[in-house]
Design a protein around this motif. Structure first.
Motif, PDB file in Angstrom:
ATOM      1  N   ALA A 282     -15.717  28.762  70.364  1.00 40.67           N
ATOM      2  CA  ALA A 282     -16.646  29.278  69.367  1.00 40.67           C
ATOM      3  C   ALA A 282     -17.561  30.218  70.141  1.00 40.67           C
ATOM      4  O   ALA A 282     -18.586  29.816  70.663  1.00 40.67           O
ATOM      5  CB  ALA A 282     -17.415  28.142  68.725  1.00 40.67           C
ATOM      6  N   ILE A 311     -29.192  28.545  70.788  1.00 41.35           N
ATOM      7  CA  ILE A 311     -28.197  29.284  70.011  1.00 41.35           C
ATOM      8  C   ILE A 311     -26.917  28.454  70.059  1.00 41.35           C
ATOM      9  O   ILE A 311     -26.671  27.770  71.041  1.00 41.35           O
ATOM     10  CB  ILE A 311     -27.945  30.695  70.586  1.00 41.35           C
ATOM     11  N   TYR A 312     -26.145  28.470  69.001  1.00 38.89           N
ATOM     12  CA  TYR A 312     -24.865  27.780  69.072  1.00 38.89           C
ATOM     13  C   TYR A 312     -23.913  28.340  68.036  1.00 38.89           C
ATOM     14  O   TYR A 312     -24.311  29.094  67.141  1.00 38.89           O
ATOM     15  CB  TYR A 312     -25.020  26.264  68.934  1.00 38.89           C
ATOM     16  N   GLN A 433     -34.516  24.221  77.767  1.00 40.42           N
ATOM     17  CA  GLN A 433     -33.070  24.206  78.003  1.00 40.42           C
ATOM     18  C   GLN A 433     -32.735  23.757  79.428  1.00 40.42           C
ATOM     19  O   GLN A 433     -31.865  24.298  80.089  1.00 40.42           O
ATOM     20  CB  GLN A 433     -32.455  25.583  77.696  1.00 40.42           C
ATOM     21  N   GLY A 434     -33.468  22.754  79.912  1.00 42.64           N
ATOM     22  CA  GLY A 434     -33.145  22.138  81.196  1.00 42.64           C
ATOM     23  C   GLY A 434     -33.953  22.615  82.382  1.00 42.64           C
ATOM     24  O   GLY A 434     -33.763  22.133  83.492  1.00 42.64           O
ATOM     25  N   GLU A 451     -17.181  13.233  83.230  1.00 42.61           N
ATOM     26  CA  GLU A 451     -17.366  14.534  83.872  1.00 42.61           C
ATOM     27  C   GLU A 451     -18.796  14.573  84.350  1.00 42.61           C
ATOM     28  O   GLU A 451     -19.702  14.289  83.573  1.00 42.61           O
ATOM     29  CB  GLU A 451     -17.197  15.660  82.839  1.00 42.61           C
ATOM     30  N   LEU A 454     -22.994  18.661  85.427  1.00 33.98           N
ATOM     31  CA  LEU A 454     -22.939  20.118  85.469  1.00 33.98           C
ATOM     32  C   LEU A 454     -21.613  20.649  84.976  1.00 33.98           C
ATOM     33  O   LEU A 454     -21.494  21.791  84.583  1.00 33.98           O
ATOM     34  CB  LEU A 454     -23.213  20.610  86.885  1.00 33.98           C
ATOM     35  N   ALA A 455     -20.599  19.808  84.991  1.00 34.69           N
ATOM     36  CA  ALA A 455     -19.312  20.276  84.512  1.00 34.69           C
ATOM     37  C   ALA A 455     -19.205  20.129  82.995  1.00 34.69           C
ATOM     38  O   ALA A 455     -18.358  20.745  82.385  1.00 34.69           O
ATOM     39  CB  ALA A 455     -18.194  19.503  85.179  1.00 34.69           C
ATOM     40  N   GLY A 456     -20.049  19.335  82.406  1.00 38.59           N
ATOM     41  CA  GLY A 456     -19.924  19.132  80.957  1.00 38.59           C
ATOM     42  C   GLY A 456     -21.175  19.571  80.238  1.00 38.59           C
ATOM     43  O   GLY A 456     -21.612  18.969  79.280  1.00 38.59           O
ATOM     44  N   ASN A 457     -21.764  20.629  80.741  1.00 38.61           N
ATOM     45  CA  ASN A 457     -23.107  20.995  80.307  1.00 38.61           C
ATOM     46  C   ASN A 457     -23.087  21.818  79.028  1.00 38.61           C
ATOM     47  O   ASN A 457     -23.794  22.807  78.915  1.00 38.61           O
ATOM     48  CB  ASN A 457     -23.766  21.781  81.440  1.00 38.61           C
ATOM     49  N   ALA A 458     -22.245  21.424  78.079  1.00 36.74           N
ATOM     50  CA  ALA A 458     -22.118  22.232  76.868  1.00 36.74           C
ATOM     51  C   ALA A 458     -23.315  22.021  75.953  1.00 36.74           C
ATOM     52  O   ALA A 458     -23.556  20.916  75.497  1.00 36.74           O
ATOM     53  CB  ALA A 458     -20.841  21.862  76.128  1.00 36.74           C
ATOM     54  N   HIS A 459     -24.045  23.068  75.721  1.00 37.05           N
ATOM     55  CA  HIS A 459     -25.185  22.980  74.814  1.00 37.05           C
ATOM     56  C   HIS A 459     -24.672  23.069  73.398  1.00 37.05           C
ATOM     57  O   HIS A 459     -24.175  24.092  72.985  1.00 37.05           O
ATOM     58  CB  HIS A 459     -26.170  24.119  75.063  1.00 37.05           C
ATOM     59  N   ASP A 460     -24.789  21.978  72.698  1.00 34.93           N
ATOM     60  CA  ASP A 460     -24.210  21.963  71.364  1.00 34.93           C
ATOM     61  C   ASP A 460     -25.194  22.399  70.301  1.00 34.93           C
ATOM     62  O   ASP A 460     -24.839  22.580  69.162  1.00 34.93           O
ATOM     63  CB  ASP A 460     -23.683  20.572  71.068  1.00 34.93           C
ATOM     64  N   GLU A 461     -26.437  22.508  70.704  1.00 29.66           N
ATOM     65  CA  GLU A 461     -27.388  23.096  69.753  1.00 29.66           C
ATOM     66  C   GLU A 461     -28.239  24.075  70.522  1.00 29.66           C
ATOM     67  O   GLU A 461     -28.560  23.830  71.668  1.00 29.66           O
ATOM     68  CB  GLU A 461     -28.285  22.039  69.123  1.00 29.66           C
TER      69      GLU A 461
ATOM     70  N   ALA B 127     -30.545  30.951  75.894  1.00 28.30           N
ATOM     71  CA  ALA B 127     -30.560  30.991  74.432  1.00 28.30           C
ATOM     72  C   ALA B 127     -31.567  32.020  73.934  1.00 28.30           C
ATOM     73  O   ALA B 127     -31.260  32.845  73.075  1.00 28.30           O
ATOM     74  CB  ALA B 127     -30.890  29.610  73.874  1.00 28.30           C
ATOM     75  N   LYS B 135     -20.593  27.904  75.972  1.00 30.48           N
ATOM     76  CA  LYS B 135     -21.625  27.101  76.628  1.00 30.48           C
ATOM     77  C   LYS B 135     -21.019  26.157  77.642  1.00 30.48           C
ATOM     78  O   LYS B 135     -21.120  24.944  77.511  1.00 30.48           O
ATOM     79  CB  LYS B 135     -22.384  26.317  75.566  1.00 30.48           C
ATOM     80  N   GLY B 137     -20.534  24.358  81.464  1.00 30.86           N
ATOM     81  CA  GLY B 137     -21.467  23.856  82.461  1.00 30.86           C
ATOM     82  C   GLY B 137     -21.705  24.906  83.535  1.00 30.86           C
ATOM     83  O   GLY B 137     -20.845  25.734  83.811  1.00 30.86           O
ATOM     84  N   ARG B 223     -15.174  24.234  80.212  1.00 33.13           N
ATOM     85  CA  ARG B 223     -15.948  23.159  80.853  1.00 33.13           C
ATOM     86  C   ARG B 223     -16.919  23.730  81.880  1.00 33.13           C
ATOM     87  O   ARG B 223     -18.058  23.303  81.963  1.00 33.13           O
ATOM     88  CB  ARG B 223     -15.003  22.147  81.479  1.00 33.13           C
ATOM     89  N   ARG B 224     -16.469  24.652  82.669  1.00 35.05           N
ATOM     90  CA  ARG B 224     -17.328  25.299  83.658  1.00 35.05           C
ATOM     91  C   ARG B 224     -17.317  26.795  83.402  1.00 35.05           C
ATOM     92  O   ARG B 224     -16.394  27.320  82.798  1.00 35.05           O
ATOM     93  CB  ARG B 224     -16.816  25.030  85.068  1.00 35.05           C
TER      94      ARG B 224
END
Lengths: 461, 412
Positions: A282, A311-312, A433-434, A451, A454-461, B127, B135, B137, B223-224
């Motif tokens: 997306a 943003i997402y 945002q961190g 994970e 840092l490898a799964g740092n997907a910001h979902d919102e 953002a 998005k 990591g 993922r990254r």
């Protein structure tokens, strides 16, 4: 582990619809397994919704979608307090900004009446501006739908699944369905987490609904046409600018760009509606985000002085047709629940009830099921940072405590990914945002997510 | 731990350089009960995770690394008799210096005769910059990178790209060097580095390409981070990278102020203050980077000291009261902000927030910077500056009977 058990019902897909199905069939007395291919639930279409509980006032008359929204809406109202789920009765306004849009309002009101939403109320521009003083003064007219409400985009689905698990259902994550065949009275399903047997299989695979049909039955009778929606989220002070959910006059394809508060006290502008082939990515683009910001400022001019915090983009599992694609083959023990577009959050409980009727199982409903209470993320008065022994605030922007994070990392529904932890607690989803809390959060989650952070740092919102 | 209701003379919100300097100085002025409220587990502020030089020349007359500098500021404030309470979050700013706070025990109230707000800044996030893409990591502000590297000893990526070339990008480069991270490029939207010499010089020394007139359009990866899209004067291109460090564009951490109904200057993003650092509620003062975005730690420290003098005078009843004059109007597109926004009607006599008007530009400009009241110029200076450069003017006093002050840029 998974291969050793046989279930009455296997639900494929841990989106909001899958979670509601798992709850419904569990409460009805079936032994249920929910199979999710990702590391955590709500990782597909359900992670990027607009968090509105719709009444169905603008759904197509006589449609299954309308029926499911109405039934789902009623059940949400019925159960939300027991599950400690939020319901902010903001109401919505449909606003006309052009003479053409103004001319459409009587038809939309008539449609709402036909759909059983009889409390809609026509408004003049002066009425609207009295109730929404921050609105641009060039609004021409509109109507109010008192029942449209704001909810948490994720806690409802989490609560449905949690109630299923607390009453005996099983959740298997990282379990992608690879194929299946009917052996006697049972389906034998090959998954990436082993073999699973079940009498009834329900495909609620969202963006992969057609693909899962093909893997299970060799064919699919519909095709997923992902429709992307991008959103911008403003910082909390902006939420004071809009009391109601502000809706445009819809067109045939989409409800259009909505401006509304969120259950967490932010302000949301979106979504776009963009057809694409890709079911995984997306992708946000600057031009679309800037257009949303511009549209937001046209509707609420004071937004110019407010800050965007997030943003997402999400993907809606649309198909060739607007109507839901729900079909049951009772003899084969297979039900497809496909094409649940943006109304899935509102309709999920209704879809689950409808599918249970289609399945026609004769299980004995649970007597006295467990009712879990969800953490109150959207009610500041109930938040954990106010309570003793909270462990201190870790995420300062969203005031998430150490104890809340610890709780989300443990138990039967422990977060399976950083995105899952965010959806359960809101860590790092605020304005910084961190910037402030990443180091502390990395220490807290170390070794506790499949994970690393840092490898799964997907910001979902 | 806080008592449910506690009363102090001065409460300081934020234990960074400005807050700690003010705490020390207030004690030296003989103010009895000075309480610093710090939400992190340790006081010291941003320098606490800048494990590199140079800090401390102005304050300690020697060159220190950030953490050592932060520790010295804490020790000095404690030695002076200030109480520093960590792990304590201020959740609301009420009228008459009534603060809502929370800590591990739950909620409490602290009431102070005066409150100094010194909550600092944060970088503008990916953002807020509307950078497109996915998005994955590995997208970090410098503040988060420093925390991971210096506090946790982690290496979040190997080959990131650095966005921006303010002084903080220099800090990001040093942090990368410390962790053995090798950035692939520094991206700057302007036509040259914002921090003129240190960033390009260090980049050249480290062999890192500096790409001016280039904008980050999108970040890709599931993922990254896998790569980025750039748009520049010479067209579009892509780069491989496994991380993105989003630096600078600091903005005041002012959400509490907005929620507390204190007046915000949209130009700075911080509070609207007068020449004594007072806010629209005169029980509240501000100092440090909350006022205007980023300055050096030493600058914030000096501002904290001056705010302490103003607060001490306020507690003695020595500050002029009465109506605030109208804020300075910015009457040129190149002007980003002017602070303090409310000019004094009489000289501040050394007790003021700062002896200068601090000005920044949004775009490069040259000419004469003129402060007007009606058709009379009350202060001016020559101007040949770029964005993010510090521009000062001696703090003028205004005539309360003349029209509100107006800042313009006139041809020289």
């Amino acid at each position: 582990m998974a291969g050793a058990r046989t279930y009455d019902v296997a639900v494929i897909g841990g989106g909001v619809v899958g979670c509601a199905l798992a709850r419904r069939f569990t409460l009805d007395g079936a032994r249920v397994v929910l199979l999710e291919k990702a590391a955590d639930v709500l990782d597909g279409a359900s992670k990027g919704n607009s968090a509105i509980l719709h009444t169905g006032f603008d759904a197509p008359e006589g449609s299954l979608e309308l029926q499911c929204i109405r039934e789902g809406y009623a059940e949400y109202l019925d159960i939300h307090a027991r599950l400690n789920l939020p319901l902010i009765r903001s109401g919505a306004m449909v606003l006309a900004w052009t003479p053409e849009e103004l001319a459409q309002l009587p038809d939309l009101i008539a449609q709402a009446h036909l759909n059983g939403i009889t409390d809609v109320e026509s408004l003049t521009a002066a009425d609207i501006l009295r109730q929404e003083p921050a609105l641009a003064a060039n609004v021409l007219g509109g109507f109010r739908i008192p029942g449209e409400s704001l909810i948490d985009p994720w806690s409802a689905a989490h609560a449905y699944l949690r109630q299923a698990l607390d009453n005996g259902a099983m959740l298997i994550r990282q379990a992608e369905v690879l194929g299946g065949r009917r052996v006697g009275d049972l389906w034998e399903m090959e998954t990436s987490a082993g073999t699973v047997h079940a009498a009834l299989v329900i495909n609620a695979a969202g963006l992969w609904g057609d693909e899962v049909d093909r893997r299970m039955t060799g064919e699919s009778w519909f095709a997923i046409k992902p429709r992307k929606g991008q959103f911008v989220v403003y910082d909390k002070p902006a939420a004071a600018l809009a009391g109601h959910i502000l809706l445009p006059v819809p067109n045939k394809i989409t409800k259009g760009v909505v401006v509304c508060r969120t259950a967490f006290g932010n302000l949301l502008v979106g979504p776009t509606a963009e057809e694409q082939e890709d079911r995984i990515h997306a992708t946000m683009d600057r031009a679309a985000l800037e257009a949303l910001r511009k549209r937001g400022e046209e509707i609420l001019p004071a937004l110019r002085d407010h800050e965007i915090t997030a943003i997402y983009a999400g993907l809606r599992p649309a198909t060739e047709e607007k109507e839901y694609r729900i079909r049951a083959d009772r003899a084969e023990g297979y039900i497809t629940v496909g094409g649940i577009r943006s109304t899935g959050l509102s309709a999920a409980l209704g879809i689950a009830a409808h599918v249970a009727r289609l399945a026609g199982r004769a299980d004995q409903p649970l007597a006295g099921p467990v009712w879990p209470r969800m953490p109150a993320l959207s009610d500041e008065a109930q938040r954990d940072w106010r309570a003793p022994r909270n462990g201190g605030v870790i995420c300062h922007c969203e005031r998430v405590t150490r104890r809340e994070i610890e709780a989300a990392l443990s138990g039967p529904m422990a977060a399976g990914s950083m995105g899952g932890l965010k959806r359960r607690t809101r860590v790092t989803m605020g304005r910084c945002q961190g910037f402030y809390c990443s180091a502390e959060l990395a220490r807290l989650t170390e070794g506790r997510l499949p994970e690393p952070m840092l490898a799964g740092n997907a910001h979902d919102e | 731990m806080s008592d449910p209701d506690e009363t102090v003379d001065v409460a300081i919100v934020g234990g960074g350089p400005a807050g700690l300097a003010a705490a020390t100085e207030l004690r030296r002025h003989g103010v009895a009960r000075v309480l610093v409220l710090e939400r992190e587990a340790e006081a010291g502020g941003i320098p606490r995770h800048c494990g590199h030089y140079p800090f401390g020349m102005r304050e300690f007359h020697r060159l220190l690394r950030g953490p050592d500098y932060a520790a010295r500021l804490v020790r000095r404030a404690e030695a002076a008799g200030a109480v520093i309470r960590t792990g304590t979050t201020v959740t609301g700013l009420g009228p008459d210096g009534r603060l809502s706070v929370c800590d591990d025990r739950g909620t409490a109230t602290v009431t102070a005769r005066a409150v100094l707000l010194a909550t600092g800044v944060r970088e503008t996030s990916r953002a807020a910059r509307l950078i497109g893409g996915e998005k994955p990591g590995g997208i970090l502000p410098t503040g988060a990178l420093q925390g991971l590297v210096y506090l946790n000893h982690q290496k979040p990526f190997d080959r990131p790209v650095i966005i921006g070339s303010e002084l903080v990008a220099f800090s990001a480069l040093l942090t990368c060097r410390h962790a053995g991270i090798r950035p692939v490029a520094i991206i700057e939207a302007g036509d040259r580095a914002t921090a003129r010499w240190p960033v390009p010089l260090l980049a050249r020394f480290l062999g890192i390409p500096f790409l001016a007139r280039t904008r980050l359009e999108a970040i890709h990866g599931t993922r990254r981070v896998e790569g980025i899209d750039l748009a520049g004067a010479t067209g579009e291109r892509s780069l491989q990278a496994d991380g993105v460090i989003v630096t600078g564009q600091f903005r005041p951490e002012a959400s509490l102020l907005r929620e507390g109904g204190l007046r915000i200057d949209p130009a700075t993003g911080g509070p609207e203050v007068d020449g004594w650092g007072r806010l629209s509620d005169p029980a509240y003062f501000a100092a440090g980077n909350l006022l205007r975005g980023v300055e050096t730690a030493g600058w914030s420290w000096a501002e904290g000291r001056r705010a302490a003098s103003a607060i001490a005078a306020h507690l003695r009843g020595d500050l002029p009261e009465g109506d605030r004059s109208a804020p300075i109007a910015l009457d040129h597109a190149a002007l980003k902000f002017a602070m303090p926004q409310i000019l004094p009607m009489a000289p501040a006599e050394g007790r003021g927030l700062a002896p200068f008007l601090q000005i920044r530009l949004a775009t490069p400009a040259r000419g004469r910077l003129c402060l007007w009241q009606g058709d009379r110029i009350i202060a001016y200076r020559r101007l040949n500056h770029r964005p993010e450069q510090r521009i000062l003017m001696p703090l003028p006093t205004i005539d309360p009977n003349a029209p509100p002050p107006r800042l313009t840029i006139e041809p020289s």
